[in-house]
Every structure is written in C-alpha cells, then in structure tokens.
Design a protein around this motif. Structure first.
Motif, PDB file in Angstrom:
ATOM      1  N   UNK A  28       0.829  -1.221   0.000  1.00  0.00           N
ATOM      2  CA  UNK A  28       0.000   0.000   0.000  1.00  0.00           C
ATOM      3  C   UNK A  28       0.859   1.265   0.000  1.00  0.00           C
ATOM      4  N   UNK A  29       1.992   1.198   0.679  1.00  0.00           N
ATOM      5  CA  UNK A  29       2.912   2.341   0.722  1.00  0.00           C
ATOM      6  C   UNK A  29       3.335   2.747  -0.691  1.00  0.00           C
ATOM      7  N   UNK A  30       3.413   1.758  -1.598  1.00  0.00           N
ATOM      8  CA  UNK A  30       3.816   2.037  -2.977  1.00  0.00           C
ATOM      9  C   UNK A  30       2.626   2.181  -3.922  1.00  0.00           C
ATOM     10  N   UNK A  31       1.423   2.304  -3.359  1.00  0.00           N
ATOM     11  CA  UNK A  31       0.246   2.586  -4.167  1.00  0.00           C
ATOM     12  C   UNK A  31      -0.468   1.383  -4.739  1.00  0.00           C
ATOM     13  N   UNK A  32      -0.188   0.196  -4.216  1.00  0.00           N
ATOM     14  CA  UNK A  32      -0.847  -1.017  -4.679  1.00  0.00           C
ATOM     15  C   UNK A  32      -1.933  -1.443  -3.694  1.00  0.00           C
ATOM     16  N   UNK A  33      -2.951  -2.108  -4.205  1.00  0.00           N
ATOM     17  CA  UNK A  33      -3.949  -2.739  -3.339  1.00  0.00           C
ATOM     18  C   UNK A  33      -3.627  -4.229  -3.322  1.00  0.00           C
ATOM     19  N   UNK A  34      -3.143  -4.744  -2.183  1.00  0.00           N
ATOM     20  CA  UNK A  34      -2.727  -6.150  -2.136  1.00  0.00           C
ATOM     21  C   UNK A  34      -3.890  -7.116  -1.998  1.00  0.00           C
ATOM     22  N   UNK A 175      11.970  -7.751  -1.222  1.00  0.00           N
ATOM     23  CA  UNK A 175      10.543  -7.517  -1.497  1.00  0.00           C
ATOM     24  C   UNK A 175      10.293  -6.014  -1.611  1.00  0.00           C
ATOM     25  N   UNK A 176      10.840  -5.243  -0.684  1.00  0.00           N
ATOM     26  CA  UNK A 176      10.710  -3.784  -0.700  1.00  0.00           C
ATOM     27  C   UNK A 176      11.298  -3.217  -1.991  1.00  0.00           C
ATOM     28  N   UNK A 177      12.487  -3.687  -2.356  1.00  0.00           N
ATOM     29  CA  UNK A 177      13.147  -3.231  -3.594  1.00  0.00           C
ATOM     30  C   UNK A 177      12.282  -3.555  -4.819  1.00  0.00           C
ATOM     31  N   UNK A 178      11.697  -4.737  -4.826  1.00  0.00           N
ATOM     32  CA  UNK A 178      10.831  -5.129  -5.944  1.00  0.00           C
ATOM     33  C   UNK A 178       9.620  -4.201  -6.036  1.00  0.00           C
ATOM     34  N   UNK A 179       8.953  -3.950  -4.913  1.00  0.00           N
ATOM     35  CA  UNK A 179       7.792  -3.041  -4.913  1.00  0.00           C
ATOM     36  C   UNK A 179       8.179  -1.656  -5.425  1.00  0.00           C
ATOM     37  N   UNK A 180       9.302  -1.167  -4.943  1.00  0.00           N
ATOM     38  CA  UNK A 180       9.783   0.165  -5.338  1.00  0.00           C
ATOM     39  C   UNK A 180      10.007   0.226  -6.851  1.00  0.00           C
ATOM     40  N   UNK A 181      10.653  -0.779  -7.405  1.00  0.00           N
ATOM     41  CA  UNK A 181      10.927  -0.816  -8.833  1.00  0.00           C
ATOM     42  C   UNK A 181       9.653  -0.957  -9.646  1.00  0.00           C
ATOM     43  N   UNK A 182       8.757  -1.850  -9.230  1.00  0.00           N
ATOM     44  CA  UNK A 182       7.503  -2.049  -9.960  1.00  0.00           C
ATOM     45  C   UNK A 182       6.676  -0.770  -9.942  1.00  0.00           C
ATOM     46  N   UNK A 183       6.618  -0.096  -8.804  1.00  0.00           N
ATOM     47  CA  UNK A 183       5.864   1.169  -8.708  1.00  0.00           C
ATOM     48  C   UNK A 183       6.441   2.219  -9.643  1.00  0.00           C
ATOM     49  N   UNK A 184       7.771   2.289  -9.729  1.00  0.00           N
ATOM     50  CA  UNK A 184       8.392   3.294 -10.606  1.00  0.00           C
ATOM     51  C   UNK A 184       8.159   2.951 -12.077  1.00  0.00           C
ATOM     52  N   UNK A 185       8.069   1.673 -12.408  1.00  0.00           N
ATOM     53  CA  UNK A 185       7.797   1.247 -13.793  1.00  0.00           C
ATOM     54  C   UNK A 185       6.364   1.592 -14.193  1.00  0.00           C
ATOM     55  N   UNK A 186       5.459   1.505 -13.242  1.00  0.00           N
ATOM     56  CA  UNK A 186       4.043   1.738 -13.514  1.00  0.00           C
ATOM     57  C   UNK A 186       3.694   3.208 -13.395  1.00  0.00           C
ATOM     58  N   UNK A 187       4.561   3.977 -12.698  1.00  0.00           N
ATOM     59  CA  UNK A 187       4.310   5.366 -12.362  1.00  0.00           C
ATOM     60  C   UNK A 187       4.142   6.280 -13.492  1.00  0.00           C
TER      61      UNK A 187
END
Length: 187
Positions: A28-34, A175-187
């Motif tokens: 959620x911190x990276x803007x995803x709904x888990x 896991x945190x690094x993955x979320x951060x990267x995925x969020x930046x790719x989708x951003x």
C-alpha cells in the motif's frame, strides 16, 4: 489503484499473520492494493477447506492486475509449488508477473551444493549431470528456467538478493526493492 497479488509460502509460517500484514502495508505504501493468500485483514484465522482456499485464490488472481511472487526456496532447492502454480496461472491470464528471492545462488548451483551436497558432478558431456545421471539445469537463473523465462516474457523481472539474509523466510529487503521498482515502472 493497481491490485497486486502477493504469492508466496509465508502462509505456512507460524508467524504468518504479522509478516503478511507487513507485506500488505508495504504494498500500500507504494500505491498497490494487495490481495492473495492470507489477505484477510485484521481477522483471526478461519479454517477453510482446500476447495474454499483454491476458489478464493483463483478469484483473487483473476481480479488482480499484476503478481509479485516470493520464490525464495521453500522446503528444498526450489520455490514453493503453490507459488509456482500461481505464477504460471497469472502468466496464462496475461498478467504481468514479478518475483523475488532471498537466495542469491542460481538454481543450478543450489542443485549442485544442496541436492547433490558436494557429490561429484560429471561435466564430460558438456552438460553437467549428477551422479544419478540426471542433467543439472545450468542457465544462471534464480529458479527453473520456465519460472524466470515466463516472468520475463510478461515484461516482469526476478529480483534476487545479493547475499543470503539471516532469516530468508522473513526478510523483506528484496521484497521492498521489488515493490519500489515495480511502482516506478508503472508510475
């Protein structure tokens, strides 16, 4: 909001609830709904049948936009088989899939060092084989080539820890690094 299916074997840990709650919080911190296994927020564990669990996860995968799977070796040298199923199912649905592992060694090295535990490997044919004659996958990937190859075919990526953390079953650094990267790719 992008729905992210969180696949992985954490549901089997004795402290699954707080670990999964933290994974959801970070998503959620990276803007995803888990969503995904164990995504019942703030509820005491409910005993469900295998069919009920399957149906809930199937529905969650179909509704999710993307998948992030924990493929850290679980009960052996490879990823949890349920997680691997979820990866394949999400790929078949045409979803983007990402994965992470807390184990830095590639699959072939783990087969050699863990499965064959230092026994002699035959490399004479140009394809490494264990003492039982079975070929050892040697592609430098985090797990079986079909897992990583399938993930990459969706435009996804496998994130791999640089070194084995003290508690690979619970460490959320990669896991945190993955979320951060995925969020930046989708951003």
């Amino acid at each position: 909001m992008t729905t992210i299916y969180l696949a992985g074997p954490e549901v089997f840990l004795p402290d699954a609830m707080p670990i999964m709650a933290e994974k959801r919080r970070l998503a959620r911190q990276f803007g995803f709904e888990p969503t995904g296994p164990g995504s019942d927020e703030n509820q005491t564990p409910v005993k469900r049948t295998a069919a009920e669990i399957y149906a809930r996860n199937d529905d969650a995968m179909r509704r999710a936009d993307i998948c992030l799977a924990n493929i850290t070796p679980f009960r052996g040298i490879s990823a949890d088989p349920g997680t691997v199923y979820e990866i394949g199912f999400m790929i078949a649905l045409g979803k983007s899939v990402f994965a992470y592992t807390n184990h830095p060694d590639d699959y072939g090295l783990r087969v050699r060092s863990i499965w064959y535990a230092g026994l002699e490997i035959d490399v004479a044919s140009g394809r490494p084989r264990g003492p039982d004659g079975i070929a050892i996958e040697n592609h430098g990937m985090a797990d079986n080539l079909m897992i990583e190859g399938g993930i990459e075919a969706t435009g996804g990526k496998v994130f791999r820890a640089a070194e084995l953390p003290e508690d690979p079953a619970r460490d959320l650094t990669i896991y945190f690094e993955a979320l951060q990267t995925i969020a930046s790719m989708r951003g």
